[in-house]
Design an enzyme around this catalytic site. Structure first.
Site, PDB file in Angstrom:
ATOM      1  N   CYS A   1     -24.431   9.035  67.640  1.00 24.78           N
ATOM      2  CA  CYS A   1     -24.117   7.652  67.981  1.00 24.78           C
ATOM      3  C   CYS A   1     -24.633   6.793  66.843  1.00 24.78           C
ATOM      4  O   CYS A   1     -25.821   6.827  66.526  1.00 24.78           O
ATOM      5  CB  CYS A   1     -24.809   7.281  69.282  1.00 24.78           C
ATOM      6  SG  CYS A   1     -25.007   5.506  69.447  1.00 24.78           S
TER       7      CYS A   1
ATOM      8  N   GLU B   1     -15.942  11.109  55.830  1.00 22.89           N
ATOM      9  CA  GLU B   1     -14.832  10.618  56.660  1.00 22.89           C
ATOM     10  C   GLU B   1     -15.331   9.811  57.852  1.00 22.89           C
ATOM     11  O   GLU B   1     -15.096  10.171  59.016  1.00 22.89           O
ATOM     12  CB  GLU B   1     -13.953  11.781  57.120  1.00 22.89           C
ATOM     13  CG  GLU B   1     -13.226  12.451  55.961  1.00 22.89           C
ATOM     14  CD  GLU B   1     -12.198  13.483  56.405  1.00 22.89           C
ATOM     15  OE1 GLU B   1     -12.308  13.991  57.530  1.00 22.89           O
ATOM     16  OE2 GLU B   1     -11.288  13.781  55.613  1.00 22.89           O
TER      17      GLU B   1
ATOM     18  N   CYS C   1     -18.839   5.194  70.845  1.00 26.80           N
ATOM     19  CA  CYS C   1     -19.685   5.770  71.859  1.00 26.80           C
ATOM     20  C   CYS C   1     -19.962   4.686  72.901  1.00 26.80           C
ATOM     21  O   CYS C   1     -19.926   3.512  72.576  1.00 26.80           O
ATOM     22  CB  CYS C   1     -20.948   6.286  71.155  1.00 26.80           C
ATOM     23  SG  CYS C   1     -22.398   6.541  72.147  1.00 26.80           S
TER      24      CYS C   1
ATOM     25  N   CYS D   1     -22.821   4.627  74.923  1.00 28.25           N
ATOM     26  CA  CYS D   1     -24.205   4.735  75.401  1.00 28.25           C
ATOM     27  C   CYS D   1     -24.824   3.337  75.520  1.00 28.25           C
ATOM     28  O   CYS D   1     -24.228   2.340  75.123  1.00 28.25           O
ATOM     29  CB  CYS D   1     -25.018   5.598  74.439  1.00 28.25           C
ATOM     30  SG  CYS D   1     -25.465   4.749  72.928  1.00 28.25           S
TER      31      CYS D   1
ATOM     32  N   GLU E   1     -10.914  15.082  48.462  1.00 25.42           N
ATOM     33  CA  GLU E   1     -10.480  16.357  49.028  1.00 25.42           C
ATOM     34  C   GLU E   1      -8.958  16.421  48.883  1.00 25.42           C
ATOM     35  O   GLU E   1      -8.245  15.686  49.555  1.00 25.42           O
ATOM     36  CB  GLU E   1     -10.857  16.456  50.518  1.00 25.42           C
ATOM     37  CG  GLU E   1     -12.359  16.372  50.749  1.00 25.42           C
ATOM     38  CD  GLU E   1     -12.764  16.492  52.216  1.00 25.42           C
ATOM     39  OE1 GLU E   1     -11.905  16.843  53.054  1.00 25.42           O
ATOM     40  OE2 GLU E   1     -13.933  16.211  52.519  1.00 25.42           O
TER      41      GLU E   1
ATOM     42  N   TRP F   1      -7.348  24.979  61.687  1.00 24.16           N
ATOM     43  CA  TRP F   1      -8.579  25.444  62.329  1.00 24.16           C
ATOM     44  C   TRP F   1      -8.198  26.623  63.226  1.00 24.16           C
ATOM     45  O   TRP F   1      -8.263  27.760  62.822  1.00 24.16           O
ATOM     46  CB  TRP F   1      -9.245  24.312  63.125  1.00 24.16           C
ATOM     47  CG  TRP F   1      -9.998  23.322  62.270  1.00 24.16           C
ATOM     48  CD1 TRP F   1     -10.044  23.269  60.905  1.00 24.16           C
ATOM     49  CD2 TRP F   1     -10.817  22.256  62.741  1.00 24.16           C
ATOM     50  NE1 TRP F   1     -10.858  22.227  60.499  1.00 24.16           N
ATOM     51  CE2 TRP F   1     -11.340  21.584  61.598  1.00 24.16           C
ATOM     52  CE3 TRP F   1     -11.173  21.766  64.006  1.00 24.16           C
ATOM     53  CZ2 TRP F   1     -12.197  20.481  61.695  1.00 24.16           C
ATOM     54  CZ3 TRP F   1     -12.028  20.667  64.107  1.00 24.16           C
ATOM     55  CH2 TRP F   1     -12.533  20.029  62.967  1.00 24.16           C
TER      56      TRP F   1
ATOM     57  N   GLN G   1     -12.601  28.564  58.896  1.00 21.26           N
ATOM     58  CA  GLN G   1     -12.286  29.837  58.226  1.00 21.26           C
ATOM     59  C   GLN G   1     -10.877  29.850  57.643  1.00 21.26           C
ATOM     60  O   GLN G   1     -10.606  30.528  56.670  1.00 21.26           O
ATOM     61  CB  GLN G   1     -12.423  30.985  59.238  1.00 21.26           C
ATOM     62  CG  GLN G   1     -13.853  31.293  59.608  1.00 21.26           C
ATOM     63  CD  GLN G   1     -13.944  32.142  60.861  1.00 21.26           C
ATOM     64  OE1 GLN G   1     -13.169  31.969  61.802  1.00 21.26           O
ATOM     65  NE2 GLN G   1     -14.902  33.048  60.893  1.00 21.26           N
TER      66      GLN G   1
HETATM   67  C1  GAL Z   1     -11.601  16.948  56.182  1.00 20.44           C
HETATM   68  C2  GAL Z   1     -13.111  16.960  56.067  1.00 20.44           C
HETATM   69  C3  GAL Z   1     -13.602  18.240  55.466  1.00 20.44           C
HETATM   70  C4  GAL Z   1     -12.968  19.397  56.131  1.00 20.44           C
HETATM   71  C5  GAL Z   1     -11.463  19.288  56.073  1.00 20.44           C
HETATM   72  C6  GAL Z   1     -10.763  20.432  56.769  1.00 20.44           C
HETATM   73  O1  GAL Z   1     -11.163  16.034  57.099  1.00 20.44           O
HETATM   74  O2  GAL Z   1     -13.584  15.891  55.312  1.00 20.44           O
HETATM   75  O3  GAL Z   1     -14.994  18.301  55.623  1.00 20.44           O
HETATM   76  O4  GAL Z   1     -13.406  19.407  57.436  1.00 20.44           O
HETATM   77  O5  GAL Z   1     -11.059  18.120  56.670  1.00 20.44           O
HETATM   78  O6  GAL Z   1     -10.868  20.390  58.142  1.00 20.44           O
HETATM   79 ZN    ZN Z   2     -23.844   5.002  71.287  1.00 24.28          ZN
END
Ligand code: GAL
Ligand code: ZN
Length: 663
Positions: A109, A144, A153, A155, A305, A313, A354
């Site tokens: 938070c 990000e 949040c 709370c 990135e 994922w 992975q």
């Molecule tokens: C981005 C993030 C990275 C990695 C990537 C792949 O959003 O900044 O740390 O998580 O996605 O999921």
């Molecule tokens: Zn909070």
């Protein structure tokens, strides 16, 4: 300070005796900068107050021997288990009162004073240690910001912070009651302490005014969270930059605000990365995200990135075709990236990501991706300093407003109406014509543009009406659309004038009725062609404006769809519906012609032309976003500086134009 190419590296994921090989392979590939540590809190502070920086120093030393510079991330997106165990109220609470647990990331938070204190202590320790280290060139705040925090949040700390934010904004609670119209459903407050965060209610919603201020508060909270880190970093890190990795059109935080205190912005570009989203993110949509990043500070940026392999994922997206990783990287550079950092170096064998593949496969042996990107770096890298800092020199701007976006999230009107999709449809129309566009905020100075489109300018925000009127008064061409001038800043319907309220005179029209098009689109005729308007129909009565397109049948037969009002040398256009792609394209052509805006050049469908304009001339990127080879015919004065005129599938080439003014 630019390095052309770099990579995100997690030495903590690999045995230390591998680091040397990694650094060598990076250097051989032409990489010059490495981002480290942005999720390494538990390794850097394994127990309360025990800082262990030696391992990261060893990694820096290995990289340094290969000439690789470092950007350090502040690892505050991953508060460690010992901290959560000792202070479980750091965990965020969702709108249904459920605590979100430890186990992913951003289980925090941002109002929580304990989390803030620990975050700032760690950032200070890192800045003390590396702030004057010549191997470290800059810092990335958190990771990000806004990601994972959408509905969070609720709370007690957040509620108190929201109430304090409201007290600052409204001064006294009577003013808030009037501004929000809390008389409705007996929601009158006699003290700020009674005001809820938007938790689940029996009717599933809250006052639109509360909801809009909640989104603003939430954005300000994130900006404040970052500011606290910047205040620690600045004095301790002279000569090192501070940036943050944004996420294009993500909108939990107003990126114009977040960008203000950064030296430059960075962006994470995953062309097919968001596997939950059905396919359909076109080259134009990717371009728009990049142009938004350039617009945040109106300066060149970094990609922190850039997709470097198949992504996913639990579920994977399509594997990029040979050439696509290089093409997408070139597109990022074309739109203003001075440094591109690939995510990630090597595909991780453990954890949630992975299958979010790196340049190297799991086994660490360089393969197709390494070769492709090495080839790209060898060709493009040496050219990049020549257009460093340059942007496109666009003459068209599209206003991207977080407030308007939030207001439409709260009340989309039509189930399919989406602020960003509407804006992207406008963007695509110019993109398809190879016309450079800047994405600007509603607070930006518009002088210097010939043509401005401010889609869905629903809320009347401070200064905006004035600025747009001045823009037209000075000879500018302005396009406004359906649902303009409807509400005030507090998300309350304005009553001072017929719609479009403060814009009626400028546009030379009134909107006395409207229709949510739940039965389907309205046929529209423009320039002898049949098109469609969908989702919404403003029933426009011209009061001086000329009708350029109208309904060609159905309930709204003969009513105006698009109007034009000449104001001195300027023009104010109105589009009272959501045009289809063909109509947007036709209108963009008309507006560009009237405003004397030129395309970069002509190219076939699927080929994108992007320029970076320097004082000496332009560098034009020709990007083949198709699976076919394309023979591109450059303008006579263009010299090929990279690639071939005959581009392979997913290929690209770069041309340099003659110095402007020299024919
Ligand atoms: C981005 C993030 C990275 C990695 C990537 C792949 O959003 O900044 O740390 O998580 O996605 O999921
Ligand atoms: Zn909070």
């Amino acid at each position: 300070m630019n390095f052309q190419f770099g990579v995100d590296y997690y030495p903590e994921h690999w045995p230390e005796d591998r680091w040397e090989t990694d650094a060598r392979l990076m250097a051989e590939m032409g990489l010059k900068v490495v981002r480290l540590a942005e999720f390494a809190w538990a390794k850097l502070e394994p127990a309360d107050g025990r800082f262990e920086f030696a391992w990261l120093d060893r990694a820096l030393a290995v990289l340094d021997r290969r000439g690789l510079k470092v950007v350090l991330g502040t690892p505050t997106a991953c508060p460690p288990a010992w901290l959560i165990e000792a202070h479980p109220d750091i965990l965020p609470v969702d709108s249904q009162g459920r605590v979100r647990g430890f186990g992913g990331r951003h289980h925090d938070c941002q109002s929580n004073p304990v989390y803030r204190r620990y975050s700032e202590r760690l950032v200070r320790a890192m800045a003390d240690h590396w702030g004057k280290d010549a191997r470290v060139v800059g810092w990335q705040t958190d990771n990000e910001l806004g990601n994972s925090h959408d509905d969070l949040c609720h709370c007690g700390h957040c509620r108190a912070a929201f109430q304090a934010w409201l007290a600052r904004r409204y001064g006294d609670v009577a003013r808030l009651n009037t501004s929000w119209g809390t008389v409705f459903w007996s929601q009158t407050y006699s003290s700020f302490s009674q005001i809820p965060t938007p938790t689940l209610t029996p009717v599933n919603t809250h006052s639109p005014s509360l909801l809009l201020d909640w989104k603003r508060f939430h954005s300000d909270l994130i900006v404040d969270f970052q500011r606290a880190q910047i205040e620690v970093l600045r004095p301790l890190t002279p000569g090192q930059f501070i940036t943050h990795n944004c996420m294009g059109f993500a909108n939990t935080v107003d990126y114009f605000d977040l960008a203000r205190e950064l030296d430059f912005v960075s962006h994470d570009q995953y062309p097919v990365g968001f596997w939950e989203v059905p396919p359909g993110r076109s080259a134009a949509d990717l371009a728009a995200a990049l142009d938004l990043m350039a617009g945040l500070k109106r300066r060149s940026f970094w990609i922190m990135e850039q997709q470097s392999g198949p992504t996913g994922w639990q579920i994977l997206a399509k594997t990029p075709r040979p050439g696509q990783l290089a093409l997408w990287t070139a597109q990022s550079v074309a739109h203003g990236a001075d440094t591109v950092v690939f995510f990630r170096w090597r595909s991780c064998t453990v954890g949630t990501e992975q299958y979010w593949h790196g340049i190297l496969p799991h086994n660490g042996v360089p393969g197709r991706r390494y070769a492709e990107l090495k080839g790209l770096i060898g060709g493009l890298g040496p050219l990049m300093p020549r257009f460093e800092g340059a942007l496109s020199g666009a003459e068209v701007a599209i206003v991207h407003s977080y407030d308007q976006n939030w207001a439409f999230e709260i009340q989309p009107h039509h189930p399919d109406l989406d602020y960003q999709k509407y804006l992207l449809a406008v963007y695509r129309a110019f993109h398809g014509r190879q016309i450079p566009v800047d994405l600007v905020s509603d607070a930006d100075d518009l002088r210097g543009y010939k043509l401005v489109v401010a889609p869905l300018a629903f809320l009347e925000l401070p200064g905006v009406v004035q600025r747009l009127k001045e823009f037209v008064g000075e000879g500018g061409h302005l396009v406004l659309t359906m649902r303009t001038g409807v509400k005030d800043q507090a998300n309350v319907c304005q009553t001072s004038a017929p719609l479009p309220g403060p814009y009626a005179d400028l546009l030379g029209l009134e909107v006395l009725d409207y229709d949510c098009l739940r039965d389907g689109p309205v046929p529209v005729e423009f320039d002898g062609q049949k098109h469609q308007g969908s989702l919404w129909w403003d029933v426009v009565t011209p009061k001086g404006a000329q009708v350029v397109a109208w309904a060609d049948g159905g309930d709204h037969k003969s009513e105006p769809a698009v109007t034009r009002n000449g104001v001195g040398k300027g023009t104010a256009w109105y589009v009272g519906t959501q045009p289809d792609a063909g109509l947007w394209a036709a209108l963009a052509g008309l507006w560009a012609a009237q405003a004397a805006v030129e395309p970069v050049a002509i190219a076939q469908a699927g080929v994108e032309l992007v320029r970076r304009r320097t004082a000496e001339g332009d560098f034009v990127f020709v990007l083949n976003h198709t699976a076919e080879a394309v023979a591109f015919e450059p303008k006579a004065a263009w010299h090929l500086v990279l690639g071939e005129a005959l581009m392979p599938p997913w290929g690209f080439s770069v041309y340099e134009t003659r110095k402007r003014g020299v024919q």
